[in-house]
Structures are given as structure tokens and as C-alpha cells.
Scaffold this motif. Structure first.
Motif, short mmCIF file in Angstrom:
data_model
loop_
_atom_site.label_atom_id
_atom_site.label_comp_id
_atom_site.label_asym_id
_atom_site.label_seq_id
_atom_site.Cartn_x
_atom_site.Cartn_y
_atom_site.Cartn_z
N SER A 23 4.69 8.07 7.11
CA SER A 23 4.39 6.90 6.28
C SER A 23 4.17 5.67 7.14
O SER A 23 3.23 4.89 6.91
CB SER A 23 5.53 6.67 5.28
N ASN A 27 0.54 3.70 7.51
CA ASN A 27 0.41 2.27 7.20
C ASN A 27 -0.14 1.50 8.40
O ASN A 27 -1.00 0.63 8.25
CB ASN A 27 1.76 1.71 6.77
N ARG A 224 2.83 4.77 0.24
CA ARG A 224 4.17 5.35 0.30
C ARG A 224 4.12 6.79 -0.21
O ARG A 224 3.08 7.27 -0.65
CB ARG A 224 5.14 4.52 -0.55
N GLY A 225 5.27 7.49 -0.18
CA GLY A 225 5.32 8.90 -0.50
C GLY A 225 5.05 9.23 -1.95
O GLY A 225 5.30 8.42 -2.85
N HIS A 252 1.04 9.08 -0.67
CA HIS A 252 0.59 10.11 0.27
C HIS A 252 1.43 11.38 0.16
O HIS A 252 2.50 11.41 -0.45
CB HIS A 252 0.62 9.57 1.70
#
Length: 291
Positions: A23, A27, A224-225, A252
Motif C-alpha cells: 500500500s 501510494n 488503500r486495501g 487495491h
């Protein structure tokens, strides 16, 4: 055109693992590609579990991975006043209510209900929704209990909030990690029931603090996840209630462990520090996570 602003926002309650590395690196890559800014935010509202040692480990791991971020770093524990102001606004607008049932009482009520053959609704994470009986209490009774020192949490009255907004609620979700293509996703905050926005021991919640921080830091892209995909519905609801701008989102893929489950901070084998100590390089980590 506004400068794109990305952020990586870990909690210092354990060591960073490969999922965090993915992550953070994603980014950083997107911020560089779009000539934007990368912020680091320390989400340390849980003062009982977050420690300076884990926070120092975050800085050390990110620097080792070759990630650069803007200073100063925003630490949530230094900004409880910002979250309190937002909560007080929601209280004044009667969009939150004091919820007096303890965790034990909630568990006992739901267990008894399900024992009688009625399945109790659960949120997307599998947690039972709060039995919102407190909403039926009169203002006088609420004030009486609070004056007598009854423990309570401030919960969002999701039904009242949705009624206030009226219009269909959605967010913009990018289709790929390259942030190419997007679609409008219907926000469904009701899936979570009446979420906690503050407790006595923690005067804010993840949902409340994250939308305030994103707005105050002018975050334009939340990457983010996937595990936080459904939670975006609650955050979009709060953004609308508090007249905050809505970032665009990309949730993601998750980095999974050998057992196929999402990585946890308790899994030392996937910790960045542990990998470094065993001789792995930052390039090895990038290769492991496919970035």
C-alpha cells in the motif's frame, strides 16, 4: 488543476507487514507519477495499543523501502479537538445518540435472540449490528442516565442521517491501480448499522477521524486495501453530513499469507523488519509483492 494528494495512514499498534509495504509503495508510485504529494499519517487514536516503539518502526521501515513523505507527520492523538468539534456538530443536529448497552449486554441479547431462532443481522465484517433500543429513549431519560454517570458511546443514527441526505449516495472508484477508468459505487452505510463515533476511553473513531483528516489535509486520492471497500459507505455518509469534500478511491488487492488469509500484524514472518533482519533487501520486498 489541484495537485493530487495521496496518504499512507498506518496505526502504530504492531509492525508493518508486506500488505502495508504494498500500500505504501503503491501510494508513493502514484504520487510520483502524477506529480503529487505523499503524506504520512499516524492513526494512533487507540492510546492503549499504539506505542512510540511501533511508530518509530514505521518510519524506519518506510525509509528502508525508499519512500519519502512530507513533514510534519499528522498524528491523530494530537488532534482530538478536531474530531470533538465534528462530533459536537452531529450531536447538535441530533444525528448521533448515546448508546448505553455494554459489549457484554450486546452479546447476551444477540445470543438470546439467535437461540430463539432469529438470525441477527451482521455488518460486512461479520460483526452483529447494534440493537438500537437507545434511540427510543426520551431526551430526558438520556440526560438523566448521562448525569448519573452511565457509560455510553456516541453512535451515528444511520436512519436519521440517510433521511437527512435523501439523495443517492455514492463514491468514485478507480478501476485499476494505474487509476485509469472509474465508476460510481453506491454507498450503503446501512450495512454497518449505527456505528460508534466516540467512546469515553477513545474520544473519536476510525470513521470519524479519517474523514476529518482527509479533509483537513486536502487528500484527493485514497488508495488503500480492499478490506476497507465497504467501510467507504459510512465515510461517504459522514463526509456529506459534515460538508466535507469527497476524495476519489481505489481499493487495491490484498497481500495474502500462505494460508490464503489477509496478513496480520501478529504474523511475524511477513513483517518488514523481520524480513530485513533475515537479509532481504528493499528490492526483494518489491518483488515479493509485485510492485
Amino acid at each position: 488543476m489541484n495537485t493530487p494528494v495521496f496518504r499512507f495512514a498506518p496505526s502504530p499498534n504492531g509492525e508493518l507487514h508486506l500488505g502495508h509495504a504494498y500500500s505504501a509503495l503503491l501510494n508513493a508510485r502514484l504520487a510520483e507519477r502524477m506529480e503529487g504529494r505523499l503524506l504520512l499519517r499516524i492513526e494512533d487514536i487507540d492510546l492503549a495499543r499504539c506505542t512510540p516503539e511501533f511508530e518509530a518502526g514505521i518510519y524506519r521501515d518506510l525509509a528502508w523501502l525508499g519512500i519519502e513523505w512530507e513533514r510534519p507527520v499528522r498524528r491523530q492523538s494530537e488532534h482530538f479537538g478536531d474530531y470533538e468539534d465534528a462530533l459536537n456538530r452531529l450531536i447538535a443536529e441530533e444525528l448521533v445518540y448515546p448508546a448505553f448497552m455494554s459489549r457484554g449486554e450486546i452479546r447476551a441479547f444477540i445470543a438470546d435472540t439467535e437461540k430463539r431462532g432469529r438470525l441477527w443481522p451482521r455488518d460486512p465484517d461479520g460483526v452483529p449490528l447494534y440493537p438500537a433500543f437507545d434511540k427510543a429513549l426520551s431526551r430526558r431519560e438520556r440526560e438523566r442516565r448521562m448525569a448519573h454517570g452511565a457509560l455510553f458511546a456516541w453512535r451515528l443514527d444511520t436512519d436519521a442521517a440517510r433521511a437527512r441526505l435523501g439523495d443517492r449516495l455514492s463514491w468514485t472508484e478507480f478501476s485499476s491501480e494505474e487509476l485509469s477508468g472509474s465508476e460510481q459505487i453506491e454507498a450503503r452505510p446501512e450495512q454497518w448499522g449505527d456505528v460508534v463515533l466516540a467512546r469515553k476511553e477513545i474520544p473519536t473513531s476510525y470513521h470519524l477521524s479519517v474523514v476529518i483528516d482527509d479533509a483537513l489535509q486536502s487528500v484527493t486520492h485514497v488508495v488503500r486495501g480492499r478490506d476497507l471497500y465497504a467501510a467507504t459507505g459510512v465515510q461517504r455518509l459522514l463526509q456529506e453530513l459534515l460538508d466535507l469534500p469527497a476524495p476519489r478511491y481505489f481499493h487495491h488487492r490484498l497481500i495474502l499469507g500462505p494460508d490464503g488469509r489477509k496478513l496480520s500484524k501478529s504474523l511475524g514472518d511477513s513483517g518488514i523488519a523481520a524480513l530485513r533482519e533475515r537479509g532481504a533487501s528493499a528490492a526483494d520486498v518489491r518483488k515479493m509483492i509485485g510492485i
